[in-house]
Design an enzyme around this catalytic site. Structure first.
Site, PDB file in Angstrom:
ATOM      1  N   ARG A 159     102.631  86.807  30.028  1.00  0.00           N
ATOM      2  CA  ARG A 159     101.717  86.426  30.180  1.00  0.00           C
ATOM      3  C   ARG A 159     101.703  84.745  30.182  1.00  0.00           C
ATOM      4  O   ARG A 159     102.401  84.146  29.255  1.00  0.00           O
ATOM      5  CB  ARG A 159     100.538  86.561  29.961  1.00  0.00           C
ATOM      6  CG  ARG A 159     100.572  88.322  29.539  1.00  0.00           C
ATOM      7  CD  ARG A 159      98.992  89.223  29.225  1.00  0.00           C
ATOM      8  NE  ARG A 159      99.309  89.945  29.343  1.00  0.00           N
ATOM      9  CZ  ARG A 159      99.181  90.715  30.301  1.00  0.00           C
ATOM     10  NH1 ARG A 159      98.347  89.960  31.655  1.00  0.00           N
ATOM     11  NH2 ARG A 159      97.920  91.791  30.039  1.00  0.00           N
ATOM     12  N   GLY A 160     100.996  84.031  31.020  1.00  0.00           N
ATOM     13  CA  GLY A 160     100.557  82.629  30.604  1.00  0.00           C
ATOM     14  C   GLY A 160     102.195  81.130  32.113  1.00  0.00           C
ATOM     15  O   GLY A 160     102.680  82.476  32.189  1.00  0.00           O
ATOM     16  N   GLY A 203      99.979  91.525  38.903  1.00  0.00           N
ATOM     17  CA  GLY A 203      98.784  92.056  39.263  1.00  0.00           C
ATOM     18  C   GLY A 203      97.956  90.987  39.629  1.00  0.00           C
ATOM     19  O   GLY A 203      98.909  89.914  40.352  1.00  0.00           O
ATOM     20  N   ASP A 241      96.111  99.846  35.760  1.00  0.00           N
ATOM     21  CA  ASP A 241      94.656  99.637  35.579  1.00  0.00           C
ATOM     22  C   ASP A 241      94.197 100.114  37.466  1.00  0.00           C
ATOM     23  O   ASP A 241      93.072 100.681  37.550  1.00  0.00           O
ATOM     24  CB  ASP A 241      93.978  98.627  35.486  1.00  0.00           C
ATOM     25  CG  ASP A 241      93.720  98.390  34.254  1.00  0.00           C
ATOM     26  OD1 ASP A 241      94.748  99.258  33.313  1.00  0.00           O
ATOM     27  OD2 ASP A 241      93.204  97.227  33.726  1.00  0.00           O
ATOM     28  N   GLY A 289      92.327 100.178  30.812  1.00  0.00           N
ATOM     29  CA  GLY A 289      91.205  99.813  32.015  1.00  0.00           C
ATOM     30  C   GLY A 289      90.684  98.422  31.770  1.00  0.00           C
ATOM     31  O   GLY A 289      89.422  98.898  30.941  1.00  0.00           O
ATOM     32  N   ARG A 290      90.622  97.421  31.826  1.00  0.00           N
ATOM     33  CA  ARG A 290      89.836  95.700  32.164  1.00  0.00           C
ATOM     34  C   ARG A 290      89.074  95.693  32.021  1.00  0.00           C
ATOM     35  O   ARG A 290      87.719  96.226  31.808  1.00  0.00           O
ATOM     36  CB  ARG A 290      90.823  95.215  31.400  1.00  0.00           C
ATOM     37  CG  ARG A 290      91.019  93.492  30.705  1.00  0.00           C
ATOM     38  CD  ARG A 290      91.686  92.541  31.572  1.00  0.00           C
ATOM     39  NE  ARG A 290      92.862  92.009  31.527  1.00  0.00           N
ATOM     40  CZ  ARG A 290      93.279  91.685  30.738  1.00  0.00           C
ATOM     41  NH1 ARG A 290      93.286  91.178  29.272  1.00  0.00           N
ATOM     42  NH2 ARG A 290      94.968  92.077  30.522  1.00  0.00           N
ATOM     43  N   MET A 343     101.528 103.631  25.563  1.00  0.00           N
ATOM     44  CA  MET A 343     102.468 104.967  25.053  1.00  0.00           C
ATOM     45  C   MET A 343     101.989 104.714  27.029  1.00  0.00           C
ATOM     46  O   MET A 343     103.480 105.429  27.991  1.00  0.00           O
ATOM     47  CB  MET A 343     102.449 105.944  24.473  1.00  0.00           C
ATOM     48  CG  MET A 343     102.185 105.606  23.374  1.00  0.00           C
ATOM     49  SD  MET A 343     102.000 106.596  21.929  1.00  0.00           S
ATOM     50  CE  MET A 343     103.007 108.637  22.433  1.00  0.00           C
ATOM     51  N   ILE A 344     100.428 105.229  27.762  1.00  0.00           N
ATOM     52  CA  ILE A 344     101.448 105.245  29.161  1.00  0.00           C
ATOM     53  C   ILE A 344     101.769 104.478  30.286  1.00  0.00           C
ATOM     54  O   ILE A 344     101.591 105.029  31.184  1.00  0.00           O
ATOM     55  CB  ILE A 344      99.964 106.062  29.299  1.00  0.00           C
ATOM     56  CG1 ILE A 344      98.734 104.900  29.295  1.00  0.00           C
ATOM     57  CG2 ILE A 344      98.914 107.338  28.571  1.00  0.00           C
ATOM     58  CD1 ILE A 344      97.630 104.743  29.899  1.00  0.00           C
ATOM     59  N   ARG A 345     102.042 102.825  29.649  1.00  0.00           N
ATOM     60  CA  ARG A 345     102.159 102.284  30.771  1.00  0.00           C
ATOM     61  C   ARG A 345     104.240 102.186  30.289  1.00  0.00           C
ATOM     62  O   ARG A 345     104.388 101.414  30.611  1.00  0.00           O
ATOM     63  CB  ARG A 345     101.988 100.702  30.255  1.00  0.00           C
ATOM     64  CG  ARG A 345     102.028 100.148  29.048  1.00  0.00           C
ATOM     65  CD  ARG A 345     101.111  98.802  29.809  1.00  0.00           C
ATOM     66  NE  ARG A 345     101.202  98.037  29.098  1.00  0.00           N
ATOM     67  CZ  ARG A 345     100.938  96.508  28.625  1.00  0.00           C
ATOM     68  NH1 ARG A 345      99.924  96.248  29.093  1.00  0.00           N
ATOM     69  NH2 ARG A 345     101.195  95.864  27.902  1.00  0.00           N
TER      70      ARG A 345
HETATM   71  N1  LIG Z   1      94.597  81.980  38.004  1.00  0.00           N
HETATM   72  C1  LIG Z   1      95.991  82.016  38.753  1.00  0.00           C
HETATM   73  N2  LIG Z   1      97.214  80.981  39.347  1.00  0.00           N
HETATM   74  C2  LIG Z   1      98.152  80.517  38.712  1.00  0.00           C
HETATM   75  N3  LIG Z   1      98.675  81.588  37.753  1.00  0.00           N
HETATM   76  C3  LIG Z   1      98.837  82.558  37.550  1.00  0.00           C
HETATM   77  C4  LIG Z   1      96.536  82.125  37.433  1.00  0.00           C
HETATM   78  N4  LIG Z   1      96.054  84.050  36.847  1.00  0.00           N
HETATM   79  C5  LIG Z   1      97.208  83.924  36.452  1.00  0.00           C
HETATM   80  N5  LIG Z   1      98.763  83.752  36.794  1.00  0.00           N
HETATM   81  C6  LIG Z   1      99.681  83.627  36.192  1.00  0.00           C
HETATM   82  O1  LIG Z   1     100.265  85.350  36.412  1.00  0.00           O
HETATM   83  C7  LIG Z   1     101.084  85.382  35.952  1.00  0.00           C
HETATM   84  C8  LIG Z   1     100.532  86.770  35.218  1.00  0.00           C
HETATM   85  O2  LIG Z   1      98.945  86.807  34.686  1.00  0.00           O
HETATM   86  P1  LIG Z   1      98.363  87.761  34.121  1.00  0.00           P
HETATM   87  O3  LIG Z   1      98.700  87.282  32.799  1.00  0.00           O
HETATM   88  O4  LIG Z   1      96.765  87.929  33.856  1.00  0.00           O
HETATM   89  O5  LIG Z   1      98.532  88.904  34.307  1.00  0.00           O
HETATM   90  P2  LIG Z   1      98.388  90.260  35.707  1.00  0.00           P
HETATM   91  O6  LIG Z   1      99.207  89.517  36.801  1.00  0.00           O
HETATM   92  O7  LIG Z   1      96.779  89.763  36.550  1.00  0.00           O
HETATM   93  O8  LIG Z   1      98.862  91.347  35.588  1.00  0.00           O
HETATM   94  P3  LIG Z   1      97.957  92.678  34.971  1.00  0.00           P
HETATM   95  O9  LIG Z   1      96.403  92.646  34.359  1.00  0.00           O
HETATM   96  O10 LIG Z   1      97.885  93.898  34.994  1.00  0.00           O
HETATM   97  O11 LIG Z   1      98.554  93.040  33.616  1.00  0.00           O
HETATM   98  C9  LIG Z   1     100.823  84.204  34.356  1.00  0.00           C
HETATM   99  O12 LIG Z   1     102.149  84.202  33.718  1.00  0.00           O
HETATM  100  C10 LIG Z   1      99.468  83.781  34.905  1.00  0.00           C
HETATM  101  O13 LIG Z   1      99.944  81.972  34.210  1.00  0.00           O
HETATM  102  O1  LIG Z   2      98.301  93.283  25.491  1.00  0.00           O
HETATM  103  P1  LIG Z   2      98.435  93.269  26.861  1.00  0.00           P
HETATM  104  O2  LIG Z   2     100.248  93.241  26.757  1.00  0.00           O
HETATM  105  O3  LIG Z   2      98.444  92.341  27.373  1.00  0.00           O
HETATM  106  O4  LIG Z   2      98.078  94.117  28.081  1.00  0.00           O
HETATM  107  C1  LIG Z   2      96.818  94.321  27.964  1.00  0.00           C
HETATM  108  C2  LIG Z   2      96.411  94.832  29.590  1.00  0.00           C
HETATM  109  O5  LIG Z   2      96.842  94.887  29.806  1.00  0.00           O
HETATM  110  C3  LIG Z   2      96.395  95.975  31.191  1.00  0.00           C
HETATM  111  O6  LIG Z   2      97.149  97.028  31.100  1.00  0.00           O
HETATM  112  C4  LIG Z   2      96.305  95.189  32.114  1.00  0.00           C
HETATM  113  O7  LIG Z   2      98.138  95.493  32.970  1.00  0.00           O
HETATM  114  C5  LIG Z   2      95.260  96.241  30.984  1.00  0.00           C
HETATM  115  O8  LIG Z   2      94.955  97.977  31.192  1.00  0.00           O
HETATM  116  C6  LIG Z   2      95.526  96.333  29.070  1.00  0.00           C
HETATM  117  O9  LIG Z   2      93.732  95.014  28.860  1.00  0.00           O
HETATM  118 MG   LIG Z   3      94.669  90.966  35.514  1.00  0.00          MG
END
Ligand SMILES: Nc1ncnc2c1ncn2[C@@H]1O[C@H](COP(=O)(O)OP(=O)(O)OP(=O)(O)O)[C@@H](O)[C@H]1O
Ligand SMILES: O=P(O)(O)OC[C@H]1O[C@](O)(CO)[C@@H](O)[C@@H]1O
Ligand SMILES: [Mg+2]
Length: 502
Positions: A164-165, A189, A220, A264-265, A376-378
Site C-alpha cells: 500500500r502507498g 482494488g 470485498d 468487508g471494509r 485466512m479467507i483471502r
Molecule cells: N487516489 C489515488 N491516486 C493514486 N494512487 C493511489 C490512490 N489511491 C490509492 N493509490 C495507490 O494504489 C495502491 C493500492 O491502494 P490501496 O492500498 O487503497 O488498495 P486497493 O487497490 O484499494 O486494494 P484493496 O483495498 O482491495 O486492498 C497503493 O500503492 C496506493 O498508493
Molecule cells: O490488513 P490489510 O492488508 O491492510 O488489509 C485489510 C483490508 O483489505 C481488504 O481485504 C480489502 O482488500 C479489506 O477488507 C480489509 O479492510
Molecule cells: Mg481499496
C-alpha cells in the site's frame, strides 16, 4: 497522491437512447500507428473457431432488465481479440504489478497474462514489478516466463508481492519510459485503479505509445459495474469453514454463541453471501445496515431471545459494521500507507459487549467463542470457478492491450467480458442495498430484526433512489451510509449534492 484524474470519457450515442461509454485508444493521441494481423489468426487452436474475433461494433448493455418504452441505455465495449493488433510481437515489453490487499486468484491472473501474451501473441519480454507501485522505482524486476508462472496458481498471495502507498506518478512513468515498457498490466482494488488512471493520464500527456490496462481486484466485491470480483467466490467458500466451526462450538455449549468476523471494509457482500450460503447464521451485521445494542429492539435483546429459543446462536459480522459504535469506546483513528482508515475490531468489541451484558444476567451464563478468519479467507489459492474467471479476465485484458486500447479495466458485466473506462469504477463503491431483495433474503433466512423503523426505511429508500438517479446521470457520487446508536445517518460526499442532504 492524487484523488481524481481528468482523462476524457469517450461517449458515443445511437438510436433509441443507446449510449456507448467507450475506452481510450492509442490512436487517440499517437499519430500514424501501424496495425498488424492478429497472430491468433495463424494459431491452430483458435483459427478454427467460427467468429473468434470480436466485431468492432459489439457492445454489452449495463442493464439487462429494461422496459418496453425505456431507452437502450449505457453499453460497454465487448472484450476479446480483434482482427488486427497495434503491436508487433517482438516490439512488446510488458509489465505486471499487483497492489493493495491480497485476494485469492492474484497468482492465477499473473500466470494467465503471461501465458496469453506468450502463447497467443508470441510476446516474450514480460517483467514482474516487485512489491506494488513502489517497486517501479525502488526494487528490481522479475522476469516472467511461462515456466516461472507454471505452478503459481496453486498458491495463495501474489508471487510479485504487493504493498500500500508509494504511488509516485513521476517516478513510475519515468521507470516505464526508461525500461521501454509499452504494456502495463495493473492488478488491484479501487485505490490501485485510481493510481492506474493517473499513470495512464501521465503516459498520454507525455505522448508515449504504452497502454495501461487494469484488472480489478478486491475481496470485498465492492467494485461497481462488474458482476463480481475474482476471488470473492473462494472467500465466501472459505468463510463457510469458520462459520461451521462457530456453529459446532456454539451448539456444543449451553447458551453457546459463535461470533465470526469477515472482511468487508465498506460493504458487507462477503458476510451477506457467507450467511446465505451457510444457513446456520442467526445474525448478520454489515456496514450498510445500522444497528444498536441496548434497549427495546436492540441487538442484545435479540441475542437473549434467540438463546432462549434455540440454546445457541451464530453471529457473522463484517469488519466495517458498527464502526461508529466501536469508536465510542475507543476513539483513536489511524490510516494505512494508502490513506485507508484502519478499522477497529468490531468482532472483539461485539464479543466483549455481549459478555458484559450476560455477566449482569446471572441466571443466563453464556459461552462465547470469537473466530477471526479474516486473513485466512483471502490468503488461500483460488477455487476452480475463480481460476477460470481469472483466466478469462487476464486473456480479455491482453486482447484489449494488443488491440491498442488503454485506460480500461476488463470486467464481467451480466456474464459478458467487457472493457470499462477507469472513470466508471473509481468514483463509487458498490454497497449492499439494504432495501433490495438480497438483503431481505438474509433477514428472512436469519430471522433477525432489521434494526430499522419505518421512518428510517423510507429515508434509506430516498437516499438510494437519489444515488441511483445521479449515477444513471453519469455523474460522480460517493455515498457513505453510516450507523450510530441513535439510528441511521446519511452523508453524501459526491460532486453533486444529494437530496437527503439538502
Ligand atoms: N487516489 C489515488 N491516486 C493514486 N494512487 C493511489 C490512490 N489511491 C490509492 N493509490 C495507490 O494504489 C495502491 C493500492 O491502494 P490501496 O492500498 O487503497 O488498495 P486497493 O487497490 O484499494 O486494494 P484493496 O483495498 O482491495 O486492498 C497503493 O500503492 C496506493 O498508493
Ligand atoms: O490488513 P490489510 O492488508 O491492510 O488489509 C485489510 C483490508 O483489505 C481488504 O481485504 C480489502 O482488500 C479489506 O477488507 C480489509 O479492510
Ligand atoms: Mg481499496
Amino acid at each position: 497522491m492524487e484523488d481524481r484524474c481528468n482523462f476524457p470519457v469517450k461517449i458515443e450515442t445511437g438510436d433509441f437512447g443507446y449510449v456507448l461509454e467507450d475506452i481510450p485508444h492509442l490512436s487517440d493521441y499517437v499519430p500514424n500507428l501501424k496495425t498488424y494481423p492478429n497472430p491468433m489468426r495463424f494459431n491452430p487452436a483458435y483459427s478454427v473457431v467460427k467468429q473468434y474475433f470480436i466485431d468492432f461494433d459489439d457492445t454489452v448493455p449495463e442493464k439487462v432488465v429494461v422496459q418496453k418504452t425505456g431507452p437502450r441505455g449505457v453499453h460497454f465495449r465487448r472484450a476479446g481479440p480483434r482482427q488486427d493488433v497495434y503491436f508487433r510481437s517482438d516490439e512488446v515489453r510488458a509489465c505486471i504489478v499487483t497492489c493493495g490487499g491480497l485476494c485469492p486468484g492474484l497468482n492465477t491472473v499473473i500466470r494467465e497474462i503471461v501465458c496469453a501474451l506468450h502463447h497467443m501473441y508470441g510476446v516474450t519480454r514480460i517483467l514482474g514489478i516487485d512489491g506494488g507501485y513502489r517497486g517501479f522505482y525502488s526494487k528490481n524486476t522479475i522476469t516472467l516466463t511461462p515456466k516461472f508462472v507454471n505452478d503459481i496458481h496453486k498458491r495463495g498471495g501474489t508471487v510479485l508481492g504487493s504493498s500500500r502507498g508509494g504511488h509516485d506518478k513521476g517516478k513510475i512513468v519515468d521507470s516505464i519510459q526508461d525500461r521501454g515498457i509499452n504494456q502495463v498490466y495493473i492488478i488491484g482494488g479501487d485505490g490501485t485503479q485510481k493510481g492506474a488512471a493517473v499513470i495512464y493520464e501521465e503516459i498520454r500527456r507525455r505522448g508515449i505509445k504504452a497502454v495501461v490496462a487494469g484488472i480489478p481486484k478486491t475481496i470485498d466485491n465492492d467494485i461497481s459495474v462488474i458482476d463480481r470480483s475474482f476471488g470473492f467466490d473462494t472467500a465466501v467458500e472459505e468463510a463457510q469453514r469458520a462459520i461451521n466451526a462457530a456453529h459446532v462450538e456454539a451448539e456444543s455449549a449451553e447458551n453457546g454463541i459463535g461470533v465470526v468476523k469477515l472482511m468487508g471494509r465498506y460493504s458487507g457482500f462477503i458476510a451477506m453471501y457467507a450467511t446465505l450460503a451457510s444457513r446456520d447464521v442467526d445474525l448478520c451485521l454489515i456496514p450498510e445496515s445500522p444497528f444498536y445494542l441496548e434497549g427495546d429492539g436492540g441487538l442484545l435483546q435479540f441475542v437473549e431471545k434467540r438463546l432462549k429459543e434455540n440454546g445457541h446462536m451464530v453471529i457473522v459480522v463484517a469488519e466495517g459494521a458498527g464502526q461508529e459504535l466501536v469508536a465510542q469506546s475507543n476513539s483513536a483513528t489511524a490510516k494505512d500507507a494508502s490513506g485507508n482508515q484502519l478499522l477497529k475490531d468490531v468482532g472483539l468489541w461485539l464479543s466483549d459487549s455481549i459478555k458484559a451484558h450476560f455477566a449482569k444476567r446471572k441466571h443466563m451464563p453464556i459461552t462465547l467463542k470469537y473466530i477471526d478468519p479474516t486473513y485466512m479467507i483471502r490468503a488461500v489459492p483460488s477455487n476452480a470457478s475463480d481460476n477460470i474467471y481469472c483466466t478469462l479476465l487476464a486473456q480479455s485484458c491482453v486482447h484489449g492491450a494488443m488491440a491498442g486500447f488503454t485506460g480500461f479495466i476488463s470486467g464481467l458485466v451480466h456474464g459478458r467480458h467487457t472493457y470499462i473506462p477507469f472513470s466508471r469504477i473509481v468514483d463509487h463503491h458498490n454497497k449492499v442495498v439494504i432495501t433490495d431483495r438480497m438483503w431481505a433474503r438474509v433477514l428472512s433466512s436469519t430471522n433477525q430484526p432489521s434494526f430499522l423503523g419505518p421512518k428510517e426505511v423510507m429515508e434509506f429508500q430516498k437516499v438510494e433512489q437519489r444515488a441511483k438517479e445521479l449515477l444513471e446521470g453519469e455523474k460522480n457520487i460517493d455515498m457513505n451510509i453510516s450507523s450510530s446508536s441513535s439510528g441511521a445517518r446519511f452523508e453524501c460526499t459526491g460532486l453533486l449534492s444529494c437530496l437527503s442532504c439538502d
